[in-house]
Design an enzyme around this catalytic site. Structure first.
Site, PDB file in Angstrom:
ATOM      1  N   ASP A 259       0.893  -1.154   0.000  1.00  0.00           N
ATOM      2  CA  ASP A 259       0.000   0.000   0.000  1.00  0.00           C
ATOM      3  C   ASP A 259       0.935   1.207   0.000  1.00  0.00           C
ATOM      4  OD1 ASP A 259      -1.455   2.263   0.831  1.00  0.00           O
ATOM      5  OD2 ASP A 259      -2.958   0.993   1.776  1.00  0.00           O
ATOM      6  N   HIS A 260       1.015   1.894  -1.136  1.00  0.00           N
ATOM      7  CA  HIS A 260       2.075   2.900  -1.243  1.00  0.00           C
ATOM      8  C   HIS A 260       1.912   4.043  -0.241  1.00  0.00           C
ATOM      9  CE1 HIS A 260      -0.816   5.006  -3.827  1.00  0.00           C
ATOM     10  NE2 HIS A 260      -0.076   6.083  -3.721  1.00  0.00           N
TER      11      HIS A 260
ATOM     12  N   HIS B 299      -5.823   2.654   1.490  1.00  0.00           N
ATOM     13  CA  HIS B 299      -5.099   3.830   1.981  1.00  0.00           C
ATOM     14  C   HIS B 299      -5.782   4.471   3.201  1.00  0.00           C
ATOM     15  CE1 HIS B 299      -3.279   3.124  -1.796  1.00  0.00           C
ATOM     16  NE2 HIS B 299      -4.077   3.852  -2.538  1.00  0.00           N
TER      17      HIS B 299
HETATM   18  C1  BG6 Z   1      -4.102   4.614  -6.085  1.00  0.00           C
HETATM   19  C2  BG6 Z   1      -5.465   4.675  -6.716  1.00  0.00           C
HETATM   20  O1  BG6 Z   1      -4.016   3.551  -5.192  1.00  0.00           O
HETATM   21  O2  BG6 Z   1      -3.842   5.825  -5.391  1.00  0.00           O
HETATM   22  C3  BG6 Z   1      -5.580   5.863  -7.636  1.00  0.00           C
HETATM   23  O3  BG6 Z   1      -5.714   3.482  -7.440  1.00  0.00           O
HETATM   24  C4  BG6 Z   1      -5.175   7.124  -6.923  1.00  0.00           C
HETATM   25  O4  BG6 Z   1      -6.905   5.968  -8.139  1.00  0.00           O
HETATM   26  C5  BG6 Z   1      -3.846   6.969  -6.216  1.00  0.00           C
HETATM   27  O5  BG6 Z   1      -5.100   8.159  -7.880  1.00  0.00           O
HETATM   28  C6  BG6 Z   1      -3.526   8.157  -5.337  1.00  0.00           C
HETATM   29  O6  BG6 Z   1      -2.229   8.068  -4.844  1.00  0.00           O
HETATM   30  P1  BG6 Z   1      -1.406   9.365  -4.467  1.00  0.00           P
HETATM   31  O7  BG6 Z   1      -0.113   8.855  -3.917  1.00  0.00           O
HETATM   32  O8  BG6 Z   1      -1.243  10.166  -5.723  1.00  0.00           O
HETATM   33  O9  BG6 Z   1      -2.218  10.108  -3.461  1.00  0.00           O
END
Ligand code: BG6
Length: 483
Positions: free
Chosen positions: A178-179, A241
Site C-alpha cells: 500500500d504505497h 489507503h
Molecule cells: C491509487 C489509486 O491507489 O492511489 C488511484 O488506485 C489514486 O486511483 C492513487 O489516484 C492516489 O495516490 P497518491 O499517492 O497520488 O495520493
C-alpha cells in the site's frame, strides 16, 4: 548497505507501474548497494520484447526520473535486466521462466532467492499465484511475493486470492503493498503520537472531538475508466489507503517497533471496528459522481465507463472503534476525483474546553501528507490590541533540502521487501477486517441500486465534492476543517 542476492520476477514488466516506479526505485537501491552484483530482474509481459529493448526501457525510466545520472552506472544496472514474453495462462511459459530464473541464479550467484512482483492487472494475480505453485517456481533460498492492490474485489475474492498465494508463500513472505504506508508523513504518525507527551496524553475521547481524513484528487479517472468502473472510490482508496491511515491514528501503542508488535497493535484495534448496518450506511455515507465541464467529461461519459454507471468517484463516511485510545471518537473520511486540488490531509479536531475567555475556536492538529509535508498545531494567544483570542499555527515542516532526500514511497517499500521488514505492509488479518467493512457498505449500496433508488450525489468538478457530505456529522458543531 548489504548486497542482497536475488532473482526478481516482475509480472507486468512492460507496464506503467514498472516504468514509473519500480525501475527508478530499483536503480536507487542499486546505487545504494542494496542490490548490486548478485541480482537479476526478469520482466515478463505479453509483448514480444527483447532483453535489449527492456534494458532501453529501464534506462529511459531512469532518465525520466533523475536529473543527473552516471551513464556507466545506468548501463551496468540495466545489464541485470532480462525479458521474457509471457502469457500468464500458459503453463509452459512458467516452465521457461523457471529455467531462465535458474540460469540467472547460477550466473549471478543469487543463492536460490526469489522475489515475485505482481504488477499487472489484478484479475491475473490468482492465476499467476496458482502457477507459481504448480510449476514450482519458488527457489531454494528465500521466496517473497509483493502483491499490488487491489487485493480482491470483496472479502470472498480476497480470501480466494489469499488461498492461492499462501499455497506457495508464508504470511511473513507476502508483502501486500500500500504505497501510502511508504509516504513520509504517514510514517510520521507513530512518532508524532507516541513520543510527545503533549500529544500522547490528549489522544483520547476526552480531548479529541473527531478526526477527519481527506484524500482529494484533482485528476479524474483518466485512462483507467475500465478498471475504475468496477472499483469505485470506496474500494480504490478507502479499503486500503484510508483504512491504513485510520488504523495508524487509532491503534494502541505497540510494545516496540518490530513488525510483529506493530501488526499486533493494529489487529487488536481492528477487532473493535464497528461494521455499519444498512441504516448506518444510509445515514453516515455519501457517494457521488463528478459532472462534466466545458473541457472535461462527466464520469458517466468517460471512456470505458458504463453510461448508467452507479460507481462512485467520491465517498464520504464515518467510522468508529469500541476499543483503543480513541474508542468512540468519530473518524470522518472522504476521497474523490476532480476535487479543487490534490490534497491529502488529516485533521485531528480537539474539543472545546471551558475557559475564562468564553468560546474559543477548537484547536486542531493537522498532518499534511501531499503535496506538502507538514504538521501544524493551532495555538491560542491574545489579540494584540483588542480583547479576544488570536490563533496561530505552530508548524513542523521540512526544508527543501530535507524534502529532496525523502525517498519515493515505492523505493522505501521495495527496500523493506529486500531486507524482509513487513512493518509497512498489510497483514492478511487487517485486510480481512477492512473488507468486512467495505462489503457492508457495498452491500447496502447494492440493495439501494437494486431497489432503483440509489442516492448518488452529482457534484461539480474541481470544487469540494458533493455538499451532502456536510451532513454526515454527529453534531451541529462539527464541520469539515479543510474546505
Ligand atoms: C491509487 C489509486 O491507489 O492511489 C488511484 O488506485 C489514486 O486511483 C492513487 O489516484 C492516489 O495516490 P497518491 O499517492 O497520488 O495520493
Amino acid at each position: 548497505m548489504k548486497n542482497i542476492p536475488v532473482i526478481m520476477i516482475i509480472f507486468g514488466g512492460s507496464g506503467d507501474l514498472a516504468h514509473r516506479k519500480l525501475y527508478p526505485s530499483l536503480f536507487n537501491l542499486y546505487e545504494q548497494g542494496l542490490i548490486h552484483d548478485n541480482f537479476a530482474v526478469i520482466g515478463t509481459a505479453r509483448r514480444p520484447w527483447s532483453h535489449e529493448y527492456l534494458r532501453e526501457q529501464v534506462s529511459d525510466a531512469i532518465h525520466e526520473t533523475h536529473d543527473q545520472v552516471d551513464e556507466n552506472e545506468v548501463k551496468a544496472f540495466a545489464s541485470h535486466f532480462y525479458y521474457q514474453s509471457h502469457d500468464v495462462t500458459n503453463v509452459e511459459h512458467y516452465v521457461t521462466l523457471k529455467k531462465l530464473a535458474q540460469e540467472l541464479d547460477d550466473r549471478y550467484s543469487a543463492q536460490g532467492n526469489r522475489l515475485f512482483y505482481m504488477a499487472m492487472a489484478p484479475r491475473f494475480f490468482g492465476t499467476i499465484a496458482t502457477h507459481i505453485n504448480d510449476q514450482h517456481l519458488t527457489g531454494s533460498g528465500f521466496n517473497r511475493i509483493v502483491v499490488e492492490k487491489p487485493f480482491g474485489h470483496d472479502l470472498a475474492s480476497a480470501e480466494q486470492l489469499n488461498k492461492e498465494i499462501t499455497a506457495s508463500f508464508d504470511e511473513n513472505d507476502i508483502f501486500r503493498i500500500d504505497h501510502y504506508l511508504g509516504k513520509e508523513m504517514i510514517q510520521n504518525i507513530m512518532p508524532m503520537r507516541f513520543t510527545n507527551p503533549l500529544i500522547k496524553n490528549i489522544w483520547s475521547g476526552e480531548y479529541i472531538k473527531n478526526i477527519q481524513i481527506t484524500l482529494a484528487e484533482r485528476l479524474g479517472v483518466e485512462a483507467r475508466g475500465g478498471y475504475y468502473d468496477t472499483s469505485g472510490a470506496l474500494r480504490d482508496m478507502v479499503q486500503n489507503h484510508i483504512f491504513q491511515i485510520i488504523t495508524l491514528l487509532a491503534m494502541p501503542e505497540p510494545k516496540d517497533l518490530s513488525s510483529d508488535s506493530v501488526h499486533q497493535a493494529k489487529q487488536e484495534l481492528l477487532k473493535s471496528l464497528i461494521i455499519p448496518t444498512p441504516e448506518e450506511v444510509k445515514k453516515n455515507f455519501v457517494r457521488g459522481q463528478y459532472l462534466g465541464s466545458d473541457t472535461t467529461f462527466a464520469y458517466k461519459k468517460e471512456p470505458n465507463v458504463d453510461p448508467d454507471s452507479t460507481t462512485e468517484t467520491y465517498v464520504a463516511g464515518k467510522t468508529k472503534f469500541t476499543r483503543g485510545p480513541i474508542a468512540g471518537v468519530p473518524i470522518y473520511f472522504r476521497t474523490g476525483k476532480e476535487f479543487k486540488e490534490k490534497k491529502t490531509r488529516i485533521d485531528i479536531v480537539l474539543k472545546h474546553i471551558n475557559n475564562p475567555y468564553g468560546q474559543a475556536h477548537s484547536n486542531n492538529i493537522t498532518i499534511e501528507v501531499d503535496p506538502e509535508s507538514k504538521i501544524y498545531i493551532t495555538i491560542n494567544g491574545k489579540k494584540i490590541d483588542e480583547p479576544g483570542i488570536r490563533r496561530e499555527d505552530l508548524t513542523y515542516v521540512f526544508s527543501k533540502e530535507e524534502m529532496a532526500k525523502v525517498p519515493d514511497g515505492y523505493e522505501r517499500l521495495l527496500h523493506d521487501v529486500f531486507v524482509n521488514d513487513s512493518t509497512n505492509f498489510t497483514h492478511w488479518s487487517e485486510l480481512k477486517r477492512y473488507w468486512e467493512f467495505i462489503d457492508a457498505v457495498e452491500d447496502a449500496w447494492q440493495k439501494e441500486n437494486e431497489a432503483g433508488n440509489p442516492e448518488i450525489a452529482q457534484y461539480l468538478p474541481y470544487r469540494m465534492g458533493p455538499k451532502e457530505a456536510d451532513n454526515i456529522f454527529e453534531s451541529p458543531t462539527e464541520h469539515w476543517i479543510y474546505e
